[in-house]
Scaffold this motif. Structure first.
Motif, PDB file in Angstrom:
ATOM      1  N   TYR A  18      11.853  39.463  18.503  1.00 47.51           N
ATOM      2  CA  TYR A  18      11.169  41.265  19.941  1.00 47.51           C
ATOM      3  C   TYR A  18      10.313  41.942  18.282  1.00 47.51           C
ATOM      4  CZ  TYR A  18      15.444  39.530  22.068  1.00 47.51           C
ATOM      5  OH  TYR A  18      16.422  38.834  22.514  1.00 47.51           O
ATOM      6  N   ASP A  19       9.975  41.348  16.835  1.00 49.88           N
ATOM      7  CA  ASP A  19       9.257  41.376  16.320  1.00 49.88           C
ATOM      8  C   ASP A  19       7.997  40.339  15.920  1.00 49.88           C
ATOM      9  OD1 ASP A  19       7.431  42.468  14.346  1.00 49.88           O
ATOM     10  OD2 ASP A  19       9.140  42.939  13.257  1.00 49.88           O
ATOM     11  N   GLU A  20       6.452  40.301  16.566  1.00 53.28           N
ATOM     12  CA  GLU A  20       6.299  39.240  15.773  1.00 53.28           C
ATOM     13  C   GLU A  20       5.248  38.230  14.155  1.00 53.28           C
ATOM     14  OE1 GLU A  20       2.020  39.568  17.334  1.00 53.28           O
ATOM     15  OE2 GLU A  20       3.503  40.810  19.183  1.00 53.28           O
ATOM     16  N   THR A  21       6.551  40.439  14.009  1.00 50.32           N
ATOM     17  CA  THR A  21       6.170  39.822  11.902  1.00 50.32           C
ATOM     18  C   THR A  21       6.966  39.651  11.390  1.00 50.32           C
ATOM     19  OG1 THR A  21       5.946  42.223  12.052  1.00 50.32           O
ATOM     20  CG2 THR A  21       3.998  41.938  12.213  1.00 50.32           C
ATOM     21  N   ALA A  22       8.015  39.339  11.712  1.00 52.20           N
ATOM     22  CA  ALA A  22       9.292  39.276  11.522  1.00 52.20           C
ATOM     23  C   ALA A  22      10.265  37.924  12.107  1.00 52.20           C
ATOM     24  CB  ALA A  22      10.564  40.060  11.737  1.00 52.20           C
ATOM     25  N   GLU A  23      10.062  36.293  10.973  1.00 51.67           N
ATOM     26  CA  GLU A  23      10.431  35.628  11.476  1.00 51.67           C
ATOM     27  C   GLU A  23      12.530  35.706  12.130  1.00 51.67           C
ATOM     28  OE1 GLU A  23      10.751  31.220  12.663  1.00 51.67           O
ATOM     29  OE2 GLU A  23       9.014  32.296  12.140  1.00 51.67           O
ATOM     30  N   GLU A  24      12.723  36.260  11.481  1.00 50.29           N
ATOM     31  CA  GLU A  24      14.370  36.420  11.247  1.00 50.29           C
ATOM     32  C   GLU A  24      14.837  36.892  12.471  1.00 50.29           C
ATOM     33  OE1 GLU A  24      12.733  40.163   8.916  1.00 50.29           O
ATOM     34  OE2 GLU A  24      13.002  37.986   8.618  1.00 50.29           O
ATOM     35  N   ASP A  25      13.825  37.659  13.595  1.00 50.19           N
ATOM     36  CA  ASP A  25      15.015  37.845  14.357  1.00 50.19           C
ATOM     37  C   ASP A  25      14.914  37.293  15.817  1.00 50.19           C
ATOM     38  OD1 ASP A  25      11.971  37.976  15.250  1.00 50.19           O
ATOM     39  OD2 ASP A  25      12.138  40.051  16.536  1.00 50.19           O
ATOM     40  N   ASP A  26      14.090  35.742  15.710  1.00 48.41           N
ATOM     41  CA  ASP A  26      14.312  35.308  16.583  1.00 48.41           C
ATOM     42  C   ASP A  26      15.418  34.958  16.577  1.00 48.41           C
ATOM     43  OD1 ASP A  26      11.386  35.431  16.608  1.00 48.41           O
ATOM     44  OD2 ASP A  26      11.166  33.102  15.511  1.00 48.41           O
ATOM     45  N   GLU A  27      15.375  34.641  18.620  1.00 45.97           N
ATOM     46  CA  GLU A  27      16.999  34.609  18.778  1.00 45.97           C
ATOM     47  C   GLU A  27      16.972  33.194  20.062  1.00 45.97           C
ATOM     48  OE1 GLU A  27      19.609  37.721  19.025  1.00 45.97           O
ATOM     49  OE2 GLU A  27      18.658  37.912  21.085  1.00 45.97           O
ATOM     50  N   ALA A  28      17.402  31.947  18.975  1.00 44.92           N
ATOM     51  CA  ALA A  28      16.823  30.892  20.070  1.00 44.92           C
ATOM     52  C   ALA A  28      17.561  30.875  20.951  1.00 44.92           C
ATOM     53  CB  ALA A  28      16.190  29.045  18.856  1.00 44.92           C
ATOM     54  N   GLY A  29      17.265  29.613  22.488  1.00 42.74           N
ATOM     55  CA  GLY A  29      17.640  29.081  23.216  1.00 42.74           C
ATOM     56  C   GLY A  29      17.944  27.457  23.122  1.00 42.74           C
ATOM     57  N   TYR A  30      19.492  27.353  23.005  1.00 52.52           N
ATOM     58  CA  TYR A  30      19.993  25.589  22.586  1.00 52.52           C
ATOM     59  C   TYR A  30      19.169  24.914  23.779  1.00 52.52           C
ATOM     60  CZ  TYR A  30      22.344  21.791  21.773  1.00 52.52           C
ATOM     61  OH  TYR A  30      22.759  20.403  21.398  1.00 52.52           O
ATOM     62  N   ARG A  31      17.872  24.145  23.667  1.00 47.53           N
ATOM     63  CA  ARG A  31      17.582  22.998  24.958  1.00 47.53           C
ATOM     64  C   ARG A  31      17.435  24.316  25.499  1.00 47.53           C
ATOM     65  NH1 ARG A  31      18.983  18.135  23.941  1.00 47.53           N
ATOM     66  NH2 ARG A  31      19.153  17.542  26.727  1.00 47.53           N
ATOM     67  N   PHE A  32      16.673  25.030  25.803  1.00 44.14           N
ATOM     68  CA  PHE A  32      15.694  26.097  26.696  1.00 44.14           C
ATOM     69  C   PHE A  32      15.189  25.003  28.177  1.00 44.14           C
ATOM     70  CE2 PHE A  32      16.304  31.167  26.934  1.00 44.14           C
ATOM     71  CZ  PHE A  32      17.748  30.751  27.090  1.00 44.14           C
ATOM     72  N   GLY A  33      14.277  24.008  27.185  1.00 41.02           N
ATOM     73  CA  GLY A  33      13.580  23.148  27.510  1.00 41.02           C
ATOM     74  C   GLY A  33      14.006  22.626  28.536  1.00 41.02           C
ATOM     75  N   ALA A  34      15.477  21.694  28.437  1.00 37.95           N
ATOM     76  CA  ALA A  34      15.991  20.693  28.987  1.00 37.95           C
ATOM     77  C   ALA A  34      16.913  21.158  30.187  1.00 37.95           C
ATOM     78  CB  ALA A  34      16.569  20.007  28.460  1.00 37.95           C
ATOM     79  N   HIS A  35      17.613  22.856  30.475  1.00 40.26           N
ATOM     80  CA  HIS A  35      18.093  23.375  30.760  1.00 40.26           C
ATOM     81  C   HIS A  35      17.458  23.597  32.463  1.00 40.26           C
ATOM     82  CE1 HIS A  35      21.904  24.048  29.239  1.00 40.26           C
ATOM     83  NE2 HIS A  35      21.109  23.371  27.978  1.00 40.26           N
ATOM     84  N   ALA A  36      18.579  23.914  33.587  1.00 40.35           N
ATOM     85  CA  ALA A  36      17.477  24.404  34.498  1.00 40.35           C
ATOM     86  C   ALA A  36      18.315  25.556  34.843  1.00 40.35           C
ATOM     87  CB  ALA A  36      18.443  23.770  36.326  1.00 40.35           C
ATOM     88  N   PHE A  37      17.404  26.940  34.936  1.00 36.56           N
ATOM     89  CA  PHE A  37      17.938  28.073  35.059  1.00 36.56           C
ATOM     90  C   PHE A  37      18.357  28.257  36.552  1.00 36.56           C
ATOM     91  CE2 PHE A  37      15.929  28.529  31.119  1.00 36.56           C
ATOM     92  CZ  PHE A  37      16.469  28.939  29.991  1.00 36.56           C
TER      93      PHE A  37
END
Length: 131
Positions: free
Chosen positions: A85-104
């Motif tokens: 949500y803010d490229e200048t801040a690292e702590e605002d990131d919300e990580a998807g758990y194994r998004f690369g392996a999940h089928a949406f």
């Protein structure tokens, strides 16, 4: 107006059942745009070509944030997908758990670790063409 390739989808995730929301919640979740392969996985190569179109909207009750879907190095899969949500801040990131392996695909479940480090489970509600 930009026309996105057919692989770009608008994906809606609603909060699944939890202690705070025993029935889940349509007022808590995410909508994001990402290129998906035919089997519903995020297409990394297509994302690299047109990442500027990969946006996210987080809605949490009365609060709303808008950001980007970002692919970062590291993590157990050697890369991770995050909502930034803010490229200048690292702590605002919300990580998807194994998004690369999940089928949406509708009905599937995914987990997201919020900025406070808490893991929440979401259900894929809709996957529609992004326009």
């Amino acid at each position: 107006m930009t026309t996105l390739p057919h692989s770009f989808k608008r994906i809606r995730l609603n909060l699944a059942r939890s202690k705070e929301h025993p029935l889940g919640s349509a007022q808590h979740g995410y909508e994001f745009v990402a290129p998906l392969s035919a089997d519903g996985h995020i297409d990394v190569e297509q994302w690299r070509k047109e990442r500027e179109h990969c946006r996210v909207r987080r809605f949490w009750g009365d609060e709303e944030e808008v950001g980007r879907l970002v692919h970062k190095p590291g993590g157990p899969e050697h890369a991770r997908w995050v909502f930034d949500y803010d490229e200048t801040a690292e702590e605002d990131d919300e990580a998807g758990y194994r998004f690369g392996a999940h089928a949406f695909v509708p009905g599937e479940y995914v987990s997201i670790r919020d900025e406070d480090g808490d893991m929440h489970t979401f259900q894929v509600v809709t996957v529609e063409p992004a326009t």
